[in-house]
Design a protein around this motif. Structure first.
Motif, PDB file in Angstrom:
ATOM      1  N   GLU A 298       1.278  -0.991  -0.031  1.00  0.00           N
ATOM      2  CA  GLU A 298      -0.191   0.306   0.245  1.00  0.00           C
ATOM      3  C   GLU A 298       0.816   1.432   0.175  1.00  0.00           C
ATOM      4  O   GLU A 298       0.512   1.956  -0.572  1.00  0.00           O
ATOM      5  CB  GLU A 298      -1.412  -0.077   1.107  1.00  0.00           C
ATOM      6  CG  GLU A 298      -2.049  -0.902   0.793  1.00  0.00           C
ATOM      7  CD  GLU A 298      -3.055  -1.239   0.586  1.00  0.00           C
ATOM      8  OE1 GLU A 298      -3.674   0.283  -0.273  1.00  0.00           O
ATOM      9  OE2 GLU A 298      -3.148  -2.171  -0.510  1.00  0.00           O
ATOM     10  N   THR A 299       1.870   1.534   0.881  1.00  0.00           N
ATOM     11  CA  THR A 299       2.965   2.521   0.569  1.00  0.00           C
ATOM     12  C   THR A 299       3.663   2.171  -0.616  1.00  0.00           C
ATOM     13  O   THR A 299       4.661   3.314  -0.370  1.00  0.00           O
ATOM     14  CB  THR A 299       3.646   2.060   2.058  1.00  0.00           C
ATOM     15  OG1 THR A 299       4.190   1.421   2.298  1.00  0.00           O
ATOM     16  CG2 THR A 299       2.282   2.687   3.640  1.00  0.00           C
ATOM     17  N   PHE A 300       4.384   1.200  -0.872  1.00  0.00           N
ATOM     18  CA  PHE A 300       5.261   1.105  -1.986  1.00  0.00           C
ATOM     19  C   PHE A 300       7.021   1.083  -0.923  1.00  0.00           C
ATOM     20  O   PHE A 300       7.552   2.219  -1.873  1.00  0.00           O
ATOM     21  CB  PHE A 300       5.114   2.331  -2.511  1.00  0.00           C
ATOM     22  CG  PHE A 300       4.223   1.746  -3.531  1.00  0.00           C
ATOM     23  CD1 PHE A 300       3.974   0.707  -4.862  1.00  0.00           C
ATOM     24  CD2 PHE A 300       2.723   2.687  -4.108  1.00  0.00           C
ATOM     25  CE1 PHE A 300       2.512   0.946  -5.187  1.00  0.00           C
ATOM     26  CE2 PHE A 300       1.558   3.040  -4.729  1.00  0.00           C
ATOM     27  CZ  PHE A 300       1.639   1.543  -5.322  1.00  0.00           C
ATOM     28  N   LEU A 301       6.829   0.813   0.083  1.00  0.00           N
ATOM     29  CA  LEU A 301       8.214   1.062   1.267  1.00  0.00           C
ATOM     30  C   LEU A 301       8.555  -0.390   1.231  1.00  0.00           C
ATOM     31  O   LEU A 301       7.449  -1.003   1.965  1.00  0.00           O
ATOM     32  CB  LEU A 301       7.946   2.264   2.553  1.00  0.00           C
ATOM     33  CG  LEU A 301       7.393   3.345   2.523  1.00  0.00           C
ATOM     34  CD1 LEU A 301       7.130   3.671   3.430  1.00  0.00           C
ATOM     35  CD2 LEU A 301       8.809   4.434   1.594  1.00  0.00           C
ATOM     36  N   LYS A 302       9.964   0.081   1.278  1.00  0.00           N
ATOM     37  CA  LYS A 302      10.284  -1.630   2.150  1.00  0.00           C
ATOM     38  C   LYS A 302       9.778  -1.446   3.914  1.00  0.00           C
ATOM     39  O   LYS A 302       9.939  -0.105   4.366  1.00  0.00           O
ATOM     40  CB  LYS A 302      11.998  -1.358   2.331  1.00  0.00           C
ATOM     41  CG  LYS A 302      12.406  -2.150   3.135  1.00  0.00           C
ATOM     42  CD  LYS A 302      13.821  -2.323   2.923  1.00  0.00           C
ATOM     43  CE  LYS A 302      14.491  -0.869   3.315  1.00  0.00           C
ATOM     44  NZ  LYS A 302      15.789  -0.581   3.542  1.00  0.00           N
ATOM     45  N   VAL A 303       9.615  -2.870   4.030  1.00  0.00           N
ATOM     46  CA  VAL A 303       9.052  -2.892   5.704  1.00  0.00           C
ATOM     47  C   VAL A 303       9.977  -3.710   6.417  1.00  0.00           C
ATOM     48  O   VAL A 303      10.292  -4.841   5.966  1.00  0.00           O
ATOM     49  CB  VAL A 303       7.313  -3.331   5.928  1.00  0.00           C
ATOM     50  CG1 VAL A 303       7.104  -3.629   7.048  1.00  0.00           C
ATOM     51  CG2 VAL A 303       6.645  -2.573   4.866  1.00  0.00           C
ATOM     52  N   ASN A 304      10.787  -3.109   7.525  1.00  0.00           N
ATOM     53  CA  ASN A 304      11.799  -4.175   8.203  1.00  0.00           C
ATOM     54  C   ASN A 304      10.992  -4.226   9.502  1.00  0.00           C
ATOM     55  O   ASN A 304      10.384  -3.573  10.742  1.00  0.00           O
ATOM     56  CB  ASN A 304      12.685  -2.189   9.034  1.00  0.00           C
ATOM     57  CG  ASN A 304      13.363  -2.031   7.287  1.00  0.00           C
ATOM     58  OD1 ASN A 304      14.531  -2.890   6.833  1.00  0.00           O
ATOM     59  ND2 ASN A 304      12.658  -0.935   6.980  1.00  0.00           N
ATOM     60  N   THR A 305      11.382  -5.644  10.180  1.00  0.00           N
ATOM     61  CA  THR A 305      10.339  -6.559  10.782  1.00  0.00           C
ATOM     62  C   THR A 305      11.828  -6.278  12.110  1.00  0.00           C
ATOM     63  O   THR A 305      13.087  -6.905  12.013  1.00  0.00           O
ATOM     64  CB  THR A 305       9.527  -7.764  10.004  1.00  0.00           C
ATOM     65  OG1 THR A 305      10.702  -8.342   9.759  1.00  0.00           O
ATOM     66  CG2 THR A 305       8.705  -6.961   9.913  1.00  0.00           C
ATOM     67  N   THR A 306      11.413  -7.033  12.873  1.00  0.00           N
ATOM     68  CA  THR A 306      11.988  -7.103  14.330  1.00  0.00           C
ATOM     69  C   THR A 306      11.339  -8.683  14.932  1.00  0.00           C
ATOM     70  O   THR A 306      10.998  -8.945  15.499  1.00  0.00           O
ATOM     71  CB  THR A 306      12.664  -6.467  15.184  1.00  0.00           C
ATOM     72  OG1 THR A 306      13.597  -7.138  15.898  1.00  0.00           O
ATOM     73  CG2 THR A 306      11.785  -5.961  15.768  1.00  0.00           C
ATOM     74  N   LYS A 307      12.145  -9.690  15.354  1.00  0.00           N
ATOM     75  CA  LYS A 307      12.079 -10.711  15.975  1.00  0.00           C
ATOM     76  C   LYS A 307      11.243 -10.243  17.569  1.00  0.00           C
ATOM     77  O   LYS A 307      10.952 -10.747  18.605  1.00  0.00           O
ATOM     78  CB  LYS A 307      13.146 -11.949  16.161  1.00  0.00           C
ATOM     79  CG  LYS A 307      13.417 -12.798  14.764  1.00  0.00           C
ATOM     80  CD  LYS A 307      14.269 -13.500  15.087  1.00  0.00           C
ATOM     81  CE  LYS A 307      14.567 -13.762  13.637  1.00  0.00           C
ATOM     82  NZ  LYS A 307      15.626 -15.193  14.108  1.00  0.00           N
ATOM     83  N   ASN A 308      12.115  -8.741  17.873  1.00  0.00           N
ATOM     84  CA  ASN A 308      11.767  -8.468  19.169  1.00  0.00           C
ATOM     85  C   ASN A 308      10.680  -7.509  19.888  1.00  0.00           C
ATOM     86  O   ASN A 308      11.370  -6.380  20.071  1.00  0.00           O
ATOM     87  CB  ASN A 308      13.611  -8.045  20.191  1.00  0.00           C
ATOM     88  CG  ASN A 308      13.975  -9.664  20.589  1.00  0.00           C
ATOM     89  OD1 ASN A 308      13.960 -10.583  20.939  1.00  0.00           O
ATOM     90  ND2 ASN A 308      15.463  -9.630  19.717  1.00  0.00           N
ATOM     91  N   ALA A 309       9.762  -7.335  18.685  1.00  0.00           N
ATOM     92  CA  ALA A 309       9.130  -6.093  18.716  1.00  0.00           C
ATOM     93  C   ALA A 309       8.629  -5.748  19.816  1.00  0.00           C
ATOM     94  O   ALA A 309       8.214  -4.718  19.692  1.00  0.00           O
ATOM     95  CB  ALA A 309       8.229  -6.437  17.495  1.00  0.00           C
ATOM     96  N   GLN A 310       7.901  -6.997  20.643  1.00  0.00           N
ATOM     97  CA  GLN A 310       7.554  -5.797  21.635  1.00  0.00           C
ATOM     98  C   GLN A 310       8.245  -5.602  22.337  1.00  0.00           C
ATOM     99  O   GLN A 310       7.862  -4.617  23.499  1.00  0.00           O
ATOM    100  CB  GLN A 310       6.566  -7.444  22.151  1.00  0.00           C
ATOM    101  CG  GLN A 310       6.214  -7.179  23.984  1.00  0.00           C
ATOM    102  CD  GLN A 310       5.316  -8.675  24.441  1.00  0.00           C
ATOM    103  OE1 GLN A 310       5.843  -9.120  24.379  1.00  0.00           O
ATOM    104  NE2 GLN A 310       4.623  -7.979  25.346  1.00  0.00           N
ATOM    105  N   LYS A 311       9.536  -5.823  22.054  1.00  0.00           N
ATOM    106  CA  LYS A 311      10.792  -5.401  23.482  1.00  0.00           C
ATOM    107  C   LYS A 311      11.441  -4.333  23.403  1.00  0.00           C
ATOM    108  O   LYS A 311      12.411  -3.494  23.925  1.00  0.00           O
ATOM    109  CB  LYS A 311      12.074  -6.682  24.066  1.00  0.00           C
ATOM    110  CG  LYS A 311      11.024  -7.998  24.656  1.00  0.00           C
ATOM    111  CD  LYS A 311      12.095  -8.089  24.690  1.00  0.00           C
ATOM    112  CE  LYS A 311      11.821  -9.792  25.035  1.00  0.00           C
ATOM    113  NZ  LYS A 311      12.466 -10.851  25.720  1.00  0.00           N
TER     114      LYS A 311
END
Length: 335
Positions: A298-311
């Motif tokens: 939807e944004t045409f942007l790269k999305v960076n994720t992390t395994k420790n998103a809650q922390k």
């Protein structure tokens, strides 16, 4: 001073605490059970959460944070007294400095309530400082906040989604949306009640969310226990993923639209950097399967994720606790 600083992320669902020199020392449910008109605490944390949806009317189980703000200050103070005693092994917490993460897009009065949790508790703090959550989030991701010219962070939590643009060590713009993991739970519970005359608890709704909620249509089903309203008896109900998808799909697109709107409000030179760096997705509800891809589409942007998103927020507070001179540039001390 090595052992005199704590970083605290008072999340809607969980409280996370970092102690300088030791790391993250506690992650526990942000729940309080009280009894009577005087709201005397009878259980706090994990024990209180175990009581949720199981107690008689005389006992009230509450989540004292709601949509990013403190909704029950007395319960939060009681909760901190409990947590403070737990991490200090019942010794008086005198002379400590506290860094507390707060949403950027709330009022000053609402931010001040976070400091009251510590200042009006049994702790005797040397200093209570507030740090905007997006700043802590960025440091928790390992980003160079001071030098970066464009960082876009989307933190999807239990009750809210905070979208923030950072540049050169500060927040350019931030927006708090009233959507998070608990919104999905409520939608699922309400739908099953209306569609099947079948009552389930929020814990069961959360289980359905974890098993069946995705950002794109999928096949799958789950049998859950609950109560048949017509018969008035316990029973089972089969729930399909195709039923759940329409309940939450609009929220995913609302988040994506808000990201695009945020970019439109961002100066060109900063948005250019964001296009290069992409979006950083954090928060305890950012795990939803396919959400990163939907935002990217939807944004045409790269999305960076992390395994420790809650922390990431409490990790960032910890980094600042280990670098107090750096933290001084972000911390707002509450007298």
């Amino acid at each position: 001073m090595a052992q005199k600083i704590y970083g605290i992320d008072f999340g809607t669902d969980t409280i996370k605490i970092y102690k300088k020199g030791q790391g993250i020392i506690l992650i526990e449910k942000n729940v309080v059970s009280t009894v009577g008109k005087e709201r005397r605490p009878v259980a706090i944390g994990e024990e209180a959460y175990e009581m949720f949806e199981k107690v008689p009317p005389s006992i009230n189980v509450s989540f004292p944070l709601s949509h990013g703000v403190v909704s029950k200050i007395d319960d939060m103070i009681a909760l901190w007294n409990f947590m403070g005693a737990k991490i200090s092994r019942s010794r008086r917490m005198k002379g400590f400095q506290f860094y507390i993460a707060v949403p950027a897009d709330i009022t000053e009065v609402e931010k001040f309530a976070y400091s009251r949790i510590i200042s009006e508790s049994e702790s005797k703090p040397k200093k209570v400082c507030l740090i905007d959550k997006p700043i802590a989030d960025a440091y928790g991701l390992g980003l160079d906040v001071e030098r970066a010219n464009g960082i876009l962070i989307v933190n999807i939590g239990a009750d809210t989604t905070e979208i923030s643009v950072l540049s050169c060590g500060g927040i350019v713009v931030s927006k708090l949306l009233p959507y998070g993991g608990k919104y999905f739970d409520d939608q699922i519970k309400s739908y099953i009640r209306k569609q099947y005359n079948f009552v389930i608890g929020l814990k069961t709704a959360e289980h359905i969310k974890k098993e069946l909620v995705t950002a794109f249509p999928m096949q799958g089903e789950l049998e859950v226990m609950g109560r048949d309203v017509v018969k008035g008896l316990p029973g089972k109900q089969l729930i399909k993923a195709t039923e759940i998808f329409p309940l939450v799909n609009d929220v995913f697109y609302e988040i994506a639209i808000s990201i695009k709107t945020m970019l439109e409000r961002t100066p060109h030179e900063i948005s250019h950097e964001i296009v290069h760096n992409g979006v950083y997705l954090t928060g305890g509800s950012s795990w939803i399967n396919g959400l990163d891809q939907l935002i990217a589409n939807e944004t045409f942007l790269k999305v960076n994720t992390t395994k420790n998103a809650q922390k990431t927020v409490v990790t960032g507070l910890g980094y600042l606790a280990e670098h107090p001179k750096l933290a001084a540039g972000y911390a707002v001390e509450i007298k």
